[in-house]
Structure formats: structure tokens, C-alpha cells
Design an enzyme around this catalytic site. Sequence first.
Site, PDB file in Angstrom:
ATOM      1  N   SER A 190       0.827  -1.208   0.000  1.00 58.45           N
ATOM      2  CA  SER A 190       0.000   0.000   0.000  1.00 58.45           C
ATOM      3  C   SER A 190       0.859   1.255   0.000  1.00 58.45           C
ATOM      4  O   SER A 190       1.967   1.271   0.539  1.00 58.45           O
ATOM      5  CB  SER A 190      -0.924   0.005   1.216  1.00 58.45           C
ATOM      6  OG  SER A 190      -0.170   0.015   2.412  1.00 58.45           O
ATOM      7  N   HIS A 212       5.467   2.635  10.955  1.00 60.87           N
ATOM      8  CA  HIS A 212       4.452   3.073  11.920  1.00 60.87           C
ATOM      9  C   HIS A 212       4.845   4.374  12.604  1.00 60.87           C
ATOM     10  O   HIS A 212       4.049   4.967  13.322  1.00 60.87           O
ATOM     11  CB  HIS A 212       4.214   1.981  12.960  1.00 60.87           C
ATOM     12  CG  HIS A 212       3.799   0.680  12.359  1.00 60.87           C
ATOM     13  ND1 HIS A 212       4.705  -0.317  12.051  1.00 60.87           N
ATOM     14  CD2 HIS A 212       2.592   0.220  11.967  1.00 60.87           C
ATOM     15  CE1 HIS A 212       4.060  -1.333  11.510  1.00 60.87           C
ATOM     16  NE2 HIS A 212       2.780  -1.034  11.451  1.00 60.87           N
TER      17      HIS A 212
END
Length: 825
Positions: free
Chosen positions: A500, A761
Site C-alpha cells: 500500500s 508506523h
Amino acid sequence: MVSSSNLGFPRMGENRELKKLVENYWQGKVEETQFQKELKEIRINHWKLQKEAGIEIIPSNDFSLYDQVLDHIHLFGAIPKRYTPVVESEIEDGSNGLRTYFAMGRGYQTSKAATQVSETNTQGAFASKVEKSIDVGSMEMKKWFDTNYHYIVPEFEDSQQFKLTNYGGYSEPKPIHEFLEAKSIDIETRPVVLGPISFLLLGKSSDSSKPYSSKFDSLVHLNALLGVYEELFKQFEKIGVKSVQIDEPVLCFDLFETELIKNAYTTAFNVIHKAAPNINILIATYFGEIRENIDLITSLPVNGIHIDTIRSSSSEVESVLTKIPTSWTISIGIIDGRNVWKNDLTKSLVTLKNIIAKTGSDRILLAPSCSLLHCPHSLTREIGRVESQVLDWLAFSLEKLKEISFLTYALNKCTFTTENTITFPEDTCSKIKEYYQLNKESNQKRRESKLIHNDIVKKRVTEITPSMLKRENPFPVRREAQRKRLTTLPALFPTTTIGSFPQTKEVRLARSNFKSKKITPEAYDQFIRDEIRKCIKVQEECELDVLVHGEFERTDMVEYFGEYLAGFVFTQNGWVQSYGSRCVKPPIIYGDVNRPVPMTLEYTTFAQTLTTKPMKGMLTGPVTILQWSFVRDDQPRSETCFQIGLAIRDEVTDLENKGIACIQIDEPAIREGLPLRLSDWNQYLKWAIDSFLLSSTGVKDSTQIHSHMCYSDFNDIFESIQRMDTDVLTIENSKSDLKLLKAFEKYGYTNEIGPGLYDIHSPRIPSVEDMKDRVEQMLKYLSTNLLWINPDCGLKTREPETTRLALINMVKVAKQFREIYANKE
């Protein structure tokens, strides 16, 4: 009298209010005073909702801004030393501790540090007023037992010190503050605290060069840690707390070091009892069976125990009940806290009546099996949006609390005949009777529904043969065929991403407008194709070797596939927390699964026409789809997983037939599905790996199969990882201090592998030097011929510009190592 209780409530709010509030705080869009005011409103609303649902024992301190384990790390002052610059910056500008708290969860990078790394001014986490160059990554995340929730892993130094702290603007420790906050609105709560043994066993050594050799090594810090528990419980008693729930989920593990564990638990709970002798202590276990650990539990100076009856066999529950002291409270986890199916109230009443016949009713609490953190908030917003027949079978968190309330009422007020029929008192409200009757009808309709069963799918599962679970040739033969086909791939250190790419506000708006029919399907399709073009252009400018189309058409790696698969249904607002502010909306598998039409073919083949480089087909594997969905409970999970595996196999075949040379089948959830008990592992791993092989092995040698796994400790399941036989395995490794690589060296992994080079993250931009250092560490364990260069996970949640800069730096690293090793040759 039986009492109703709850172990924990979802934090995010009916409309994900907490997610939006916290993200606005990170971006500096909400002032501190307003932030605290709105947080308080969310907490108070949740307590009131539970009270209105009829719950008598309501939890506090189950609320968290990021993660409950991170809460305890900060509460106990166990902040790793690398965050000292962040702590000091808060002292200098008079901040409240939340900068450090969030830095541990998601990393922290000041504008000055970002400029030094990327030659562009990029803001990371919310800024310090005292501008310094601070650049620190986040702490490691792991899956919370066998759920899809992630916790922050505590880190302990050799001589770890602990101290009870206040943070977040509170003038007292968080558990104290939230108890008093609830009390101010006349709600007496039961604080929830993670137990000292579970807290330590969930942690790791802060020194990556000296990892713990045993999962019990962290218990060396117990005596130091108990000082803060002692202080906390003294404060609990001082403010009038009557009962505390101490979560000790590790008591559902195999605890082989019997004497060590027994001494640790005995020492810990003696200290807690002595500190607060007038507080009733309930030990909460969940996610598995207690088994032999009941003997340890009943030796402790506590007043009660919570049993997860959903994850325990009836014989196990019966065995445990016979050993519980007669003076103890027994909390029965009778409602499934991890799934979304409406409880069969008649069946539960029979179970509970049998329990009460042995224990009496006065010491029984009814509760969910575990915290409702893992279940969506409420069905209220699903009415008219989910297929009505399936909607009638569901219960989310508020509905589950009402089920507990009804069961409590029925056990206290109603009588039962030998045929297990229920007789209500004459003064019973008609709504209560109707509620019970509707529950009986819902469960009967579900059992008989024709929506659930597909004979063709069932037949395909019975026809699976061993030859369908293996590739035609071993990896060395396949590798040669793949290198001949993938002519643009460099000989060493090929680069790729996990799948993604950033989903901007424009992408989310276009999807929302499409779903609400504000734009036509044709307009939406054109928008997605334009995004794919831009994504490929960025990747080619970054000089990546194997490209992806960016997945702009997908909200979630499981939800997207479920929308195409028969047997799935989707909610509009069924969000659950995954980590931090990230929420996912798991699909619901209600029936037999099959693939009526291709799912990824159109956009993948379109993307391949835009580049001469290989385009990866991007699929989610059967085990991950299973693990990240709410799964039907009327057949074995393995049966459902094989059905999904066949559907993915069909998609893989279609992609290959359309000329796609690289196909990635993500399986980040394989390890999290492991049962808590080692004796149950082999059975699970057999069908889980077989399901992956079923999905991946029906291709030619020249087709390169990739898979991605994240947040996984492979050491104890390495043989199963090898059995997956993927051509390229990419793994999350950046948060794990490269410890996973030792397993690959130890077991002699010989297929190609791409350990994550940087943590996606975190909002920080990785420097070339940081990533070079990681590659050098990797090459101590892995062959240069097998190593791929890639981020550690998908890039969907990142910003486009920081993503581009990170990938540029990553490709620079790959080029430098190609040059180094080309010169060596």
C-alpha cells in the site's frame, strides 16, 4: 444474587471520537485544555452507557490514549533511556508527559531532526516549544496474545528502576484519577490493572545484544516493580476503592517453571494484599484455559477469579470450579467478548444454572469472556445498512452488555422447568419477555438459514489433495526460472515495497463520495487509475525494482477482499482498535466462502501496462483474512480457512494467466492465531500452513510468490515458516532489534528474504546511515544473494512526501551495497 459486570469497554467511541481527537492533538489542532475536556467527556459517556445497560460492576482505567500496556510503562516510570531527550524537552517547556508517552508509541522527530535527515522541513509528532534535534523511534509492538490488537512491549534494563508517576495533566496516577472521575458522577468503578507477572513476562531486555534466554528472565525485576504496585494499592485503599481487577492473562499459558512462577506470584500478591487488605482482588484470566494453573491461583491471597468460558471446554470449567475456595467470587465470562454473534440466551442459562447448582448464586458475577476492546461499539448505526437477516444474528459491545444484564435478571428472578423453559415473574416488564423471545427466534433462524450453506464450496474442500499443497519444483529451480523471466531485477539487493501507498484525504474523500453515490462508478474508476499512474511515477523516480499499484481502491487489506467474496457481510461502523489511533473494520464471515468474480485483476493488469518493471499482484492470505474477520462459530475455523484458501488460489491463477510475474500473498496473522497452549499448536499450524499453500502453489516455477509477515517472533514456529516455501518472504523487523534474523541464521533459511529496513508506523524519516547500519547487521545473518531491501510494512498511513523521502533514502542504501559487493566480486 448474581451480579452483572464488565472487564473493559471499547475506547474509541461510537463514531471513533477518540481516534479523531488524538490525531488532532498530534497535529496541534486542539489545545491541551480542550483535549483533556473532550477526553473526560468520552470516558464519562462510556461509564454512563454501561450503567444504562444494566451493568453493576463497571471498570475504570480500561481507557487509554494509545495502549493499556504503554499506560503501565509510563505509569511505572519504565521509560527507556533513549527517550531522555524527549523527557528533558518536556521538563524545559513545562509539558505534561504526553509527548514522551506518544514518542514511545509512535516515535518522535522534531522539525530540526527531520531537516537533517531529509533536507526538507517535515514535522513529526506534536512539537516541543524548545526546538532541538530529537529523533527517536518507537518501541516494539506485538500482538496482544492471539488477537489483532497490538501492545507496546516493555523494555527492562539490567538494574531497572520503577516509580509511580503522574502524566497527561493529572495530579495523581491515571488509575486513581479515573476512579475519582467516575465517582464524581456517582459511578463506583472497579479499577483494572495489568498484573505484575504478566507485565514483566510481556517485556524484553532493553539491550538487544543481550536478549533474554528464557521468557521468565524478566522476573528478576519483580521486587523492584512491586514497590509501585504497593504504592498504587495503598492509594486505592485511601480513596475508598472496594475492588480491583488484576489482569493476569499469562495464567492461561504453559508456565513450565513451576517453582519460579509460584514464588513470583506468591510474592507479588502477598505484597498487594498487605498494601490493601480491605480491597477485594479479582484475578482476571482470558483467551484460554486455566488448567493446572488453578492450583497456583487458589493459593494466592485474593478474593475472586474470572474464567473465560468461551475459550474453555465445559469439562475444563467444571474442573476449575471444583477447586475454587467457597469464599471467592467467581466471574463467569459467558458472553463472547471477541466475536459478534448474538448469544443463545437459553443455552447460556442452562450452563449458568448448572454452575450455580454447584457454587450458589451469591458469589457469581456475569461478564464478557474478556474486555470488549476487541468488539465494535454498538449496532445502532448498522440498522438499514447491513443485510437484515444477518444483522439479526449480531451483537456488538452495548448489545452484549444488555445480554449480560438479561442473564443476570433471569437468574435472579425467573424459574426454570426441567425442560429448560423459563417462567418470568408476573411483574416482569413485557419488553424483557419480548427480548428473550426475539433472541430465541434469532438463533433459530440462523441455524436454519439458507444464506449460510453452499454445497459446491463444501465439495471443493473435500476434494483438496496433497498435490495441491506444494510447488512443482524446489526453490533453487524456481529461482533460476524467475531470474530468467524478471530481466530488470538487479542481481543483488532488489528493492520493493510491501504494497500500500499513502491514502490521502483526496483518496478517502473519493471513496466516501463513491460509496454515498455522489460520484459515478466511472468517475471513481478514473480517479483510482490516476492515483495508480502517480504512484508508479513516484516509484520509478525513486528507482524501485519491483513495483506495486498502491492499493488506492482498498480501505483495508481484509475488508477489500471480503467485499468480493460470498459469505461475507460488512458493517458501516463496526470499528475496533488495532494499535494507537488505528482502527480496522473487520468483515463478518457468516457463511460458506467463494469467489464469484476476480478481485484484483483489473487494477493490477492496468498498472502493469504503465511500466516495464515487474508489478506485484497484491493479495491477502487465507489465515490473515480469517484472523482479521469476525468468524462464524457454527463450524471449525479450519474449514472456513480452506474455503478462503481456494478462493485466493483462483485469484492467483487468474493473475498468473494475465502475465503477472510477482504475486504477494500477505500472511501477517499466522503467528497470532497460535493457541496459548503449546500442546494445541501443531493442530493449528497444520491447517493454517496448508491453507496458505493451497492458495499459493498452483503457479508455474517462473512466477515469484512473495509473502509478508509482521509483528512475528518466528523462533518457535520456524519449521512452519519454512514449510510455506515462499520465493520471497518480507518481514517486519525494524521494531525488533534484528532479533528475528537470528532465527533465520539458526535454522538455515535458504529462500529470498526482505527484513524491514525502517519502521513505517513512525512518522520519522529514516536516514541513509540508519538503514545502512541495519543492512550491515542483516548481512551478519543473511546471504547477499538472498537479501531484499524494503520497508517493514505497508505505507498507507504515512504522508506522501515523507514516504517519498524515505524510499529515496532506502534505494540509496541498496545502490551503495550493490556497489560495495560488485567491487568485492
